[in-house]
Design an enzyme around this catalytic site. Structure first.
Site, short mmCIF file in Angstrom:
data_model
loop_
_atom_site.label_atom_id
_atom_site.label_comp_id
_atom_site.label_asym_id
_atom_site.label_seq_id
_atom_site.Cartn_x
_atom_site.Cartn_y
_atom_site.Cartn_z
N ASP A 66 9.77 11.88 19.40
CA ASP A 66 11.04 12.57 19.58
C ASP A 66 12.21 11.69 19.17
OD1 ASP A 66 10.64 10.87 21.75
OD2 ASP A 66 11.36 12.28 23.25
N ASP A 78 14.61 4.40 19.37
CA ASP A 78 15.81 3.61 19.53
C ASP A 78 15.49 2.13 19.32
OD1 ASP A 78 14.62 3.33 22.11
OD2 ASP A 78 15.99 4.79 22.95
N LYS A 101 17.83 5.95 16.14
CA LYS A 101 19.05 5.21 16.45
C LYS A 101 18.97 3.84 15.76
CE LYS A 101 19.73 7.13 21.10
NZ LYS A 101 19.84 6.76 22.53
#
Length: 178
Positions: free
Chosen positions: A103, A106, A134
């Site tokens: 999903d 980061d 990210k």
């Protein structure tokens, strides 16, 4: 909805369901072009990737094998830095191309851990498809192969992503109001 409240936090609309669908369709087209006639094993990383996985697999629309695994490194709104294998992979991966479905990436530490583990267990190749990435938060030597959206370091929920297990069922993605 423009805003939602989960426990003690308020979130604002960030990415709409329509934008998510368009990104997943583009990603599926790229994956199909890349894998051609090979028979990859898709591994959905639970819990967060369940909505992304369902929509991506629907777009891929082929005879692909799909399985699930679960790893965790989060508590609340931040990563613990320690990756735990909660539901191990139950499928033989030796000699196979594996495409991990995530999903969000980061720090990348969880995906780095999982990729190394799968290669050590005999996968021929491991690729990563993530709905959200990210890049500013990345701490691992990792570059996802397929990315739906590059986003800033805001904490987000919805479309499978949660805040202390709440908010996964929203069809849009919301970011934390600071």
């Amino acid at each position: 909805m423009d805003t939602i409240r989960l426990r003690d936090k308020e979130f604002s609309l960030f990415i709409t369901e329509q934008e998510i669908r368009e990104a997943i369709t583009k990603m599926a087209t790229r994956i199909k072009a890349d894998i051609k006639e090979s028979n990859p094993l898709f591994v959905s990383v639970l819990n967060g990737a369940f909505m992304f996985t369902a929509e991506l697999m629907r777009e891929l629309d082929g005879p692909y094998e799909l399985t699930f695994a679960r790893y965790s490194s989060y508590k609340g709104t931040s990563t613990s830095g320690e990756v735990k294998e909660i539901v191990p992979l139950q499928t033989d991966i030796r000699g196979r191309m594996v495409i991990l479905l995530e999903d969000i990436i980061d720090t990348g530490l969880t995906m780095e851990f999982v990729m190394k583990k799968l290669l050590d267990e005999g996968a021929a190749e491991v690729r990563v498809a993530t709905m959200l990435f990210k890049p500013e938060a990345l701490k691992a030597l990792l570059k996802p192969d397929y990315v739906g959206f590059e986003i800033p370091t805001d904490f987000i929920v919805g479309h499978g992503l949660d805040y202390d297990e709440m908010g996964r069922s929203y069809k849009d993605i919301y970011k934390l109001n600071e």
